[in-house]
Design a protein around this motif. Structure first.
Motif, PDB file in Angstrom:
ATOM      1  N   THR A 288       0.845  -1.200   0.000  1.00  0.00           N
ATOM      2  CA  THR A 288       0.000   0.000   0.000  1.00  0.00           C
ATOM      3  C   THR A 288       0.878   1.246   0.000  1.00  0.00           C
ATOM      4  OG1 THR A 288      -1.730  -1.149   1.251  1.00  0.00           O
ATOM      5  CG2 THR A 288      -1.812   1.263   1.215  1.00  0.00           C
ATOM      6  N   PHE A 289       0.561   2.185  -0.899  1.00  0.00           N
ATOM      7  CA  PHE A 289       1.271   3.455  -0.991  1.00  0.00           C
ATOM      8  C   PHE A 289       0.311   4.568  -0.568  1.00  0.00           C
ATOM      9  CE2 PHE A 289       3.693   0.638  -3.578  1.00  0.00           C
ATOM     10  CZ  PHE A 289       4.995   1.116  -3.605  1.00  0.00           C
ATOM     11  N   PHE A 290       0.656   5.276   0.503  1.00  0.00           N
ATOM     12  CA  PHE A 290      -0.185   6.344   1.020  1.00  0.00           C
ATOM     13  C   PHE A 290       0.276   7.690   0.454  1.00  0.00           C
ATOM     14  CE2 PHE A 290      -0.942   3.117   4.362  1.00  0.00           C
ATOM     15  CZ  PHE A 290      -2.329   3.100   4.321  1.00  0.00           C
ATOM     16  N   VAL A 291      -0.652   8.389  -0.198  1.00  0.00           N
ATOM     17  CA  VAL A 291      -0.354   9.609  -0.948  1.00  0.00           C
ATOM     18  C   VAL A 291      -0.893  10.842  -0.225  1.00  0.00           C
ATOM     19  CG1 VAL A 291      -0.738  10.830  -3.132  1.00  0.00           C
ATOM     20  CG2 VAL A 291      -0.444   8.333  -3.127  1.00  0.00           C
ATOM     21  N   LEU A 292      -0.040  11.867  -0.101  1.00  0.00           N
ATOM     22  CA  LEU A 292      -0.480  13.165   0.402  1.00  0.00           C
ATOM     23  C   LEU A 292      -1.103  13.966  -0.737  1.00  0.00           C
ATOM     24  CD1 LEU A 292       2.683  14.106   2.489  1.00  0.00           C
ATOM     25  CD2 LEU A 292       0.382  13.861   3.458  1.00  0.00           C
ATOM     26  N   VAL A 293      -2.198  14.641  -0.469  1.00  0.00           N
ATOM     27  CA  VAL A 293      -2.802  15.487  -1.502  1.00  0.00           C
ATOM     28  C   VAL A 293      -2.744  16.962  -1.133  1.00  0.00           C
ATOM     29  CG1 VAL A 293      -4.331  13.662  -2.341  1.00  0.00           C
ATOM     30  CG2 VAL A 293      -5.160  15.236  -0.576  1.00  0.00           C
ATOM     31  N   ASP A 294      -2.002  17.315  -0.056  1.00  0.00           N
ATOM     32  CA  ASP A 294      -1.977  18.715   0.367  1.00  0.00           C
ATOM     33  C   ASP A 294      -0.950  19.549  -0.388  1.00  0.00           C
ATOM     34  OD1 ASP A 294       0.431  17.936   1.503  1.00  0.00           O
ATOM     35  OD2 ASP A 294      -0.328  17.922   3.554  1.00  0.00           O
ATOM     36  N   GLY A 295      -0.124  18.912  -1.220  1.00  0.00           N
ATOM     37  CA  GLY A 295       0.802  19.650  -2.058  1.00  0.00           C
ATOM     38  C   GLY A 295       1.982  20.249  -1.327  1.00  0.00           C
ATOM     39  N   GLN A 296       2.261  19.797  -0.104  1.00  0.00           N
ATOM     40  CA  GLN A 296       3.328  20.418   0.679  1.00  0.00           C
ATOM     41  C   GLN A 296       4.710  20.164   0.066  1.00  0.00           C
ATOM     42  OE1 GLN A 296       3.429  19.230   4.794  1.00  0.00           O
ATOM     43  NE2 GLN A 296       4.835  20.858   5.376  1.00  0.00           N
ATOM     44  N   PHE A 297       4.968  18.914  -0.345  1.00  0.00           N
ATOM     45  CA  PHE A 297       6.281  18.576  -0.882  1.00  0.00           C
ATOM     46  C   PHE A 297       6.241  18.055  -2.318  1.00  0.00           C
ATOM     47  CE2 PHE A 297       6.950  18.136   3.764  1.00  0.00           C
ATOM     48  CZ  PHE A 297       7.904  19.125   3.903  1.00  0.00           C
ATOM     49  N   TYR A 298       5.071  17.823  -2.852  1.00  0.00           N
ATOM     50  CA  TYR A 298       4.887  17.494  -4.269  1.00  0.00           C
ATOM     51  C   TYR A 298       3.439  17.785  -4.624  1.00  0.00           C
ATOM     52  CZ  TYR A 298       3.086  13.076  -2.300  1.00  0.00           C
ATOM     53  OH  TYR A 298       2.396  12.136  -1.568  1.00  0.00           O
ATOM     54  N   ASN A 299       3.195  17.984  -5.892  1.00  0.00           N
ATOM     55  CA  ASN A 299       1.855  18.344  -6.350  1.00  0.00           C
ATOM     56  C   ASN A 299       1.159  17.104  -6.906  1.00  0.00           C
ATOM     57  OD1 ASN A 299      -0.450  19.385  -7.466  1.00  0.00           O
ATOM     58  ND2 ASN A 299       0.586  20.642  -9.010  1.00  0.00           N
ATOM     59  N   PRO A 300       0.142  16.576  -6.201  1.00  0.00           N
ATOM     60  CA  PRO A 300      -0.521  15.361  -6.679  1.00  0.00           C
ATOM     61  C   PRO A 300      -1.320  15.570  -7.955  1.00  0.00           C
ATOM     62  CG  PRO A 300      -1.750  16.285  -4.861  1.00  0.00           C
ATOM     63  CD  PRO A 300      -0.482  17.095  -4.968  1.00  0.00           C
ATOM     64  N   LEU A 301      -1.548  16.840  -8.349  1.00  0.00           N
ATOM     65  CA  LEU A 301      -2.267  17.121  -9.590  1.00  0.00           C
ATOM     66  C   LEU A 301      -1.323  17.414 -10.749  1.00  0.00           C
ATOM     67  CD1 LEU A 301      -5.222  19.317  -8.268  1.00  0.00           C
ATOM     68  CD2 LEU A 301      -5.224  16.884  -8.844  1.00  0.00           C
TER      69      LEU A 301
END
Length: 263
Positions: free
Chosen positions: A83-96
């Motif tokens: 399982t890979f847990f992804v941050l979507v807050d954009g603090q250290f990379y932009n998920p979009l």
């Protein structure tokens, strides 16, 4: 007054030795010792029964999703799903970012689970259940399938929070609750420093395990954690500067068209 920026890990802190070779060696040993690997979605009530002896293997994508894709590919080659847990807050990379979206979808296509990593400090809703549901929706749209698990980012500093999703929300696994409810021995490589156990010594215990491996820590060539993070920072700064440079460089053409068109 300017402050001194820490560029390497202070010498009084002894870091763990991590590498791609050591990680692959661990996977081989775990399989040889009879451990199956499960994802957090496998803890859902409607999932098949869990194996008798297993490791819930997870990766928190705190930095540099490209390293997570490399980790996903090597695990896939070893016949393992995690399982890979992804941050979507954009603090250290932009998920979009289009490249990050491709990386996340590629990880999922390899048979791994994509879960949500959320930071309490980034919340926009007072109700943390609504906050997690909001972020689950965003990530589900990025992945292209419903996201079925979530975990809290940096609970050591933020403190653990209980999450109650809205009643109408589809069933999801709270990683912290799954670890507690199933009495899993939790071992993390956070900041490249082992605590009581390493992944290998944890396998000597007569328990099922939850192991957290941060891909950048194992696959980046730098052995010093602060220096590693500074390298990731420098890469992000260069990428951001390149985007601003491209925008500024295009202004001459834009202004020229305005003049020629009389606008």
């Amino acid at each position: 007054m300017s402050r001194t920026r820490l560029m390497t890990t202070p010498s009084q802190f002894v870091l763990s030795r991590l590498s791609r070779t050591l990680y692959l060696d661990f996977l081989v040993k775990a399989k040889a010792r009879g451990f199956a690997f499960v994802r957090f979605q496998d803890f859902l009530p409607d999932s098949p029964a869990l194996p008798r002896r297993y490791i819930a293997l997870r990766h928190d994508i705190d930095f540099a999703p490209s390293y997570s894709l490399k980790m996903a590919e090597l695990e896939h080659a070893a016949g393992i799903a995690s399982t890979f847990f992804v941050l979507v807050d954009g603090q250290f990379y932009n998920p979009l970012d289009s490249e990050v979206i491709r990386q996340i979808r590629r990880i999922h296509s390899l048979g791994h689970e994509i879960g949500l990593h959320f930071a309490v400090s980034s919340a926009v809703h007072a109700d943390i259940g609504k906050e997690v549901a909001f972020r689950l929706s965003i990530l589900s749209n990025i992945v292209g399938v419903p996201v079925r698990s979530f975990s809290q980012h940096d609970p050591v500093n933020a403190g653990f929070v209980a999450v109650a999703l809205p009643p109408e929300h589809h069933a999801c696994v709270d990683a912290s609750k799954a670890i507690k409810d199933n009495n899993l021995l939790y071992v993390s490589d956070s900041a490249m420093m082992w605590r009581r156990y390493t992944f290998e010594t944890a396998m000597d215990e007569d328990r099922n395990l939850c192991l957290l491996a941060h891909p950048h820590s194992w696959l980046h060539p730098e052995n010093d954690y602060v220096a590693l993070i500074r390298d990731l920072e420098a890469r992000e700064v260069r990428r951001l500067a390149d985007r601003y440079d491209a925008f500024v460089d295009a202004l001459t053409g834009y202004y020229t068209r305005r003049l020629n068109e009389g606008v």
